[in-house]
Design an enzyme around this catalytic site. Structure first.
Site, short mmCIF file in Angstrom:
data_model
loop_
_atom_site.label_atom_id
_atom_site.label_comp_id
_atom_site.label_asym_id
_atom_site.label_seq_id
_atom_site.Cartn_x
_atom_site.Cartn_y
_atom_site.Cartn_z
N HIS A 245 0.84 -1.20 0.00
CA HIS A 245 0.00 0.00 0.00
C HIS A 245 0.87 1.24 0.00
CE1 HIS A 245 0.62 0.96 4.36
NE2 HIS A 245 0.78 -0.35 4.45
N ASP B 104 -0.76 4.29 0.78
CA ASP B 104 -1.35 5.24 1.73
C ASP B 104 -0.62 5.16 3.06
OD1 ASP B 104 -2.52 2.67 2.19
OD2 ASP B 104 -4.17 3.60 3.30
N ASP C 235 6.61 1.92 6.58
CA ASP C 235 5.26 1.38 6.47
C ASP C 235 4.46 2.13 5.41
OD1 ASP C 235 2.93 -0.01 6.90
OD2 ASP C 235 2.44 1.00 8.78
N GLU D 64 -5.20 0.83 2.86
CA GLU D 64 -4.81 -0.17 3.85
C GLU D 64 -4.83 0.43 5.24
OE1 GLU D 64 -2.35 -2.84 6.36
OE2 GLU D 64 -2.11 -0.70 6.01
N GLU D 65 -4.38 1.67 5.35
CA GLU D 65 -4.39 2.34 6.65
C GLU D 65 -5.78 2.84 7.03
OE1 GLU D 65 -2.02 2.01 8.47
OE2 GLU D 65 -0.10 2.08 7.42
N GLU E 169 5.25 -5.55 4.08
CA GLU E 169 5.08 -4.87 5.36
C GLU E 169 6.35 -4.98 6.20
OE1 GLU E 169 2.75 -3.00 6.38
OE2 GLU E 169 0.86 -3.54 5.41
N HIS F 55 4.48 4.56 12.01
CA HIS F 55 3.40 5.38 12.58
C HIS F 55 3.89 6.39 13.61
CE1 HIS F 55 -0.23 2.61 11.43
NE2 HIS F 55 0.73 2.58 10.52
#
Length: 395
Positions: free
Chosen positions: A74, A76, A107, A141-142, A170, A368
């Site tokens: 992903h 995003d 990520d 995805e997020e 990931e 994150h």
């Protein structure tokens, strides 16, 4: 023509696209340009659903005679928070002391950048691939993960696509590159319990029905005894109470309603359906337990609502996929990775219905977080692992 062989350059181009979910932010466009330099054909389907934003996705393939390997991920990213807290702007891809800073660095734009570089290096050295490689990349995805991988897989299948194996990029490594390959994931199930009572004065409890007493009783039944002790491949199933709410700020008022939400990560002892049945059974027994309810004889009045769709537990057994990736990691890093099913859910939960899938990427220590970052040495290391894997997978 210069191929995108440098993972740091690839990652910088992706980080500079502010693709905070659900925005595409230019990230899929940047990735598509890289892939087309290598002869990939690309499609950008947009998916919609009620009460969710439209999401753009990318499916790109370079075809050849042989097995079909899918790389999934992903573009995003989660919001950066207050950008003033960052050492470097979160979408600048600044490099300091051999480390690149930016939202999505690990990520998981970093994993994408490395796999692109690995494919480019393979083509540069060997020419055509002895098979097919596809990139299945979502911008959802997020977020709620409704208009992303799950729909993109079905879209591709309807157009005749099938895959022999998949890697999700990931960040799987807890501490250092090469620590861990994910070969499965626990399932996830969420629910909300609502207990109805009768509002009243705290000094006159006999005139009211306190739902807090009921919610405590019901929640306790889900916390003990343990659901299981774990299995050969999975840790013990674990339920966490995530909210308890009564909507009451007054200290002298008994509320009329109490709610509690929970999430359980479960192993292969259970299916989502059997676990739901176990939870219902526990709640039904607990509803007749009046020890905290001042001698009341009627059962606790409650409602149970299942939240979202459950994620099902899975374990990949494909020896070629796991063995080839394990050998590639060991050859580059000098250590044998742990094969694990720990952690949360990922889009691998959707892919497992189409082909064998494993997950391997960068180190996830800063994902994150403010100042999310990746060492340039890790980008090079992951690229070398992916490159070796591609060469060995296609023989």
């Amino acid at each position: 023509m210069t191929l995108p062989v440098n993972p740091a350059d690839n990652l910088a181009a992706l980080i500079r696209c502010p693709s905070v979910t659900p925005a595409e932010g230019g990230a899929l466009t940047a990735l598509e340009k890289m892939l087309k330099l290598m002869g990939f054909s690309a499609n950008r389907p947009v998916f919609s659903d009620d009460n969710t934003p439209d999401i753009e996705n990318l499916y790109a393939r370079k075809s050849g005679n042989g097995p079909h390997l899918m790389f999934a991920g992903h573009t995003d990213v989660v919001p950066p928070g207050d950008e003033k807290d960052w050492k470097h702007p979160p979408f600048a891809a600044a490099i300091e002391d051999g480390v690149m800073y930016g939202r999505g660095a690990v990520d998981m734009k970093g994993g994408i950048a490395c796999f692109v570089a690995a494919v480019a290096r393979h083509i540069e050295k060997h020419g055509n691939i002895k098979g097919s490689i596809s990139f299945l990349i979502t911008g959802d995805e997020e977020g709620p993960a409704v208009n992303g991988t799950v729909k993109l897989l079905e879209w591709a299948k309807q157009r005749g696509e099938s895959w022999d194996a998949s890697i999700v990029g990931e960040p799987t490594n807890p501490n250092a590159l090469g620590d861990m390959i994910k070969i499965g994931r626990r399932g996830s199930l969420s629910g909300t319990i609502t207990v109805h009572g009768v509002q009243g004065h705290a000094a006159y409890p006999h005139l009211a029905e306190n739902p807090v007493r009921g919610i405590v009783t019901l929640v306790d039944s889900l916390l003990y005894p343990a659901f299981d002790e774990g299995t050969a491949n999975f840790q013990a199933s674990n339920l966490e109470v995530t909210t308890i709410d009564v909507g009451n700020k007054a200290t002298n008022v008994i509320p009329n309603k109490a709610t509690a939400s929970f999430n359980i990560r479960f192993n292969d002892t259970w299916t989502a359906e059997s676990l739901q049945a176990e939870i219902i059974s526990r709640l039904e027994r607990a509803a007749r337990d009046n020890r905290l309810r001042q001698g009341r004889e009627t059962p606790i009045k409650y409602e149970l609502t299942w939240r979202e769709r459950p994620s099902h537990v899975f374990l990949t057994h494909d020896e070629k996929l796991i063995g080839t990736l394990t050998a590639s990691v060991e050859a580059v890093t000098g250590k044998r990775p742990e094969l694990s099913t720990s952690g949360g859910t990922s889009d691998a939960r959707f892919i497992k219905d189409y082909c064998p899938v494993v997950e391997f990427g960068l180190t996830g220590q800063t994902m994150h977080m403010v100042d999310e970052r990746v060492a340039l040495a890790d980008l090079e290391g992951l690229t070398q692992i992916y490159e070796r894997f591609i060469a060995d997978f296609f023989g």
